[in-house]
Write a protein that holds these residues in place. Structure first.
Motif, mmCIF file in Angstrom:
data_model
loop_
_atom_site.group_PDB
_atom_site.id
_atom_site.type_symbol
_atom_site.label_atom_id
_atom_site.label_comp_id
_atom_site.label_asym_id
_atom_site.label_seq_id
_atom_site.Cartn_x
_atom_site.Cartn_y
_atom_site.Cartn_z
ATOM 1 N N PRO A 112 0.704 -1.209 -0.068
ATOM 2 C CA PRO A 112 -0.169 0.152 0.064
ATOM 3 C C PRO A 112 0.868 1.356 0.068
ATOM 4 O O PRO A 112 0.469 2.319 -0.523
ATOM 5 C CB PRO A 112 -0.750 -0.116 1.367
ATOM 6 C CG PRO A 112 -0.916 -1.573 1.619
ATOM 7 C CD PRO A 112 0.385 -2.043 1.111
ATOM 8 N N GLU A 113 1.950 1.393 0.467
ATOM 9 C CA GLU A 113 2.990 2.530 0.438
ATOM 10 C C GLU A 113 3.439 2.626 -0.711
ATOM 11 O O GLU A 113 4.165 3.952 -1.018
ATOM 12 C CB GLU A 113 4.011 2.170 1.460
ATOM 13 C CG GLU A 113 5.001 1.140 1.143
ATOM 14 C CD GLU A 113 4.644 -0.295 1.511
ATOM 15 O OE1 GLU A 113 3.568 -0.727 1.650
ATOM 16 O OE2 GLU A 113 5.225 -1.194 1.188
ATOM 17 N N ASP A 114 3.419 1.949 -1.518
ATOM 18 C CA ASP A 114 3.702 2.241 -3.181
ATOM 19 C C ASP A 114 2.421 2.994 -3.859
ATOM 20 O O ASP A 114 2.798 3.335 -5.056
ATOM 21 C CB ASP A 114 3.961 1.002 -3.808
ATOM 22 C CG ASP A 114 5.380 0.082 -3.299
ATOM 23 O OD1 ASP A 114 5.333 -0.924 -3.063
ATOM 24 O OD2 ASP A 114 6.424 0.849 -2.934
ATOM 25 N N THR A 115 1.536 3.035 -3.187
ATOM 26 C CA THR A 115 0.264 3.854 -3.988
ATOM 27 C C THR A 115 0.787 5.122 -4.282
ATOM 28 O O THR A 115 1.148 5.887 -3.321
ATOM 29 C CB THR A 115 -0.989 3.663 -3.043
ATOM 30 O OG1 THR A 115 -1.259 2.255 -3.175
ATOM 31 C CG2 THR A 115 -2.150 4.542 -3.530
ATOM 32 N N ALA A 116 0.591 5.700 -5.453
ATOM 33 C CA ALA A 116 1.222 7.041 -5.811
ATOM 34 C C ALA A 116 0.903 7.221 -7.226
ATOM 35 O O ALA A 116 0.518 6.285 -8.079
ATOM 36 C CB ALA A 116 2.742 7.355 -5.439
ATOM 37 N N MET A 117 0.959 8.603 -7.742
ATOM 38 C CA MET A 117 1.067 8.511 -9.162
ATOM 39 C C MET A 117 2.470 8.745 -9.597
ATOM 40 O O MET A 117 3.408 9.279 -8.863
ATOM 41 C CB MET A 117 0.825 10.405 -9.218
ATOM 42 C CG MET A 117 0.520 10.688 -10.944
ATOM 43 S SD MET A 117 -0.818 9.926 -11.581
ATOM 44 C CE MET A 117 -2.223 11.010 -11.091
#
Length: 122
Positions: free
Chosen positions: A87-92
């Motif tokens: 989840p910590e990789d969620t990003a634009m």
């Protein structure tokens, strides 16, 4: 005028994999470097992975061993293979071009694309 267009973002479950791509064109300097950045709303954009004209790569500590940057010169396409996503990789995610290794080593790039969203669900 450099142009970079990202694609391949989407949603994936934690532990899964995703590959994003970037089609690039429009510059004449030869010793360029390409990179991937990511940004979450309210936070600064951070460098994730970079690759120089001679194939030298670099990674942020947070993604080492999980992400792989690569380039297909024949297609003018940059890739970021992302494995063991959390989840910590969620990003634009944005691709970018830089004009010198010394600048790219400190994540100072010249031109960015519009981004592609990656969402990882727990």
């Amino acid at each position: 005028q450099a142009q970079l267009t990202e694609s391949g973002g989407g949603s994936v479950d934690a532990g899964g994999s995703l590959r994003v791509s970037c089609d690039y064109s429009g510059w004449s300097f030869s010793r360029y470097c390409l990179g991937w950045f990511r940004q979450v709303p309210g936070k600064e954009r951070e460098g994730v992975a970079g690759i120089d004209y001679d194939g030298t790569t670099r990674y942020a500590d947070s993604v080492k061993g999980r992400f792989t940057i690569s380039q297909d010169n024949s297609r003018n396409t940059l890739y970021l293979q992302m494995d063991q996503l959390g989840p910590e990789d969620t990003a634009m995610y944005y691709c970018a071009v830089g004009i010198s290794r010394s600048l790219c080593e400190t994540w100072r790039y010249k031109t960015y694309g519009q981004g592609t969203q990656v969402t990882v669900s727990s």
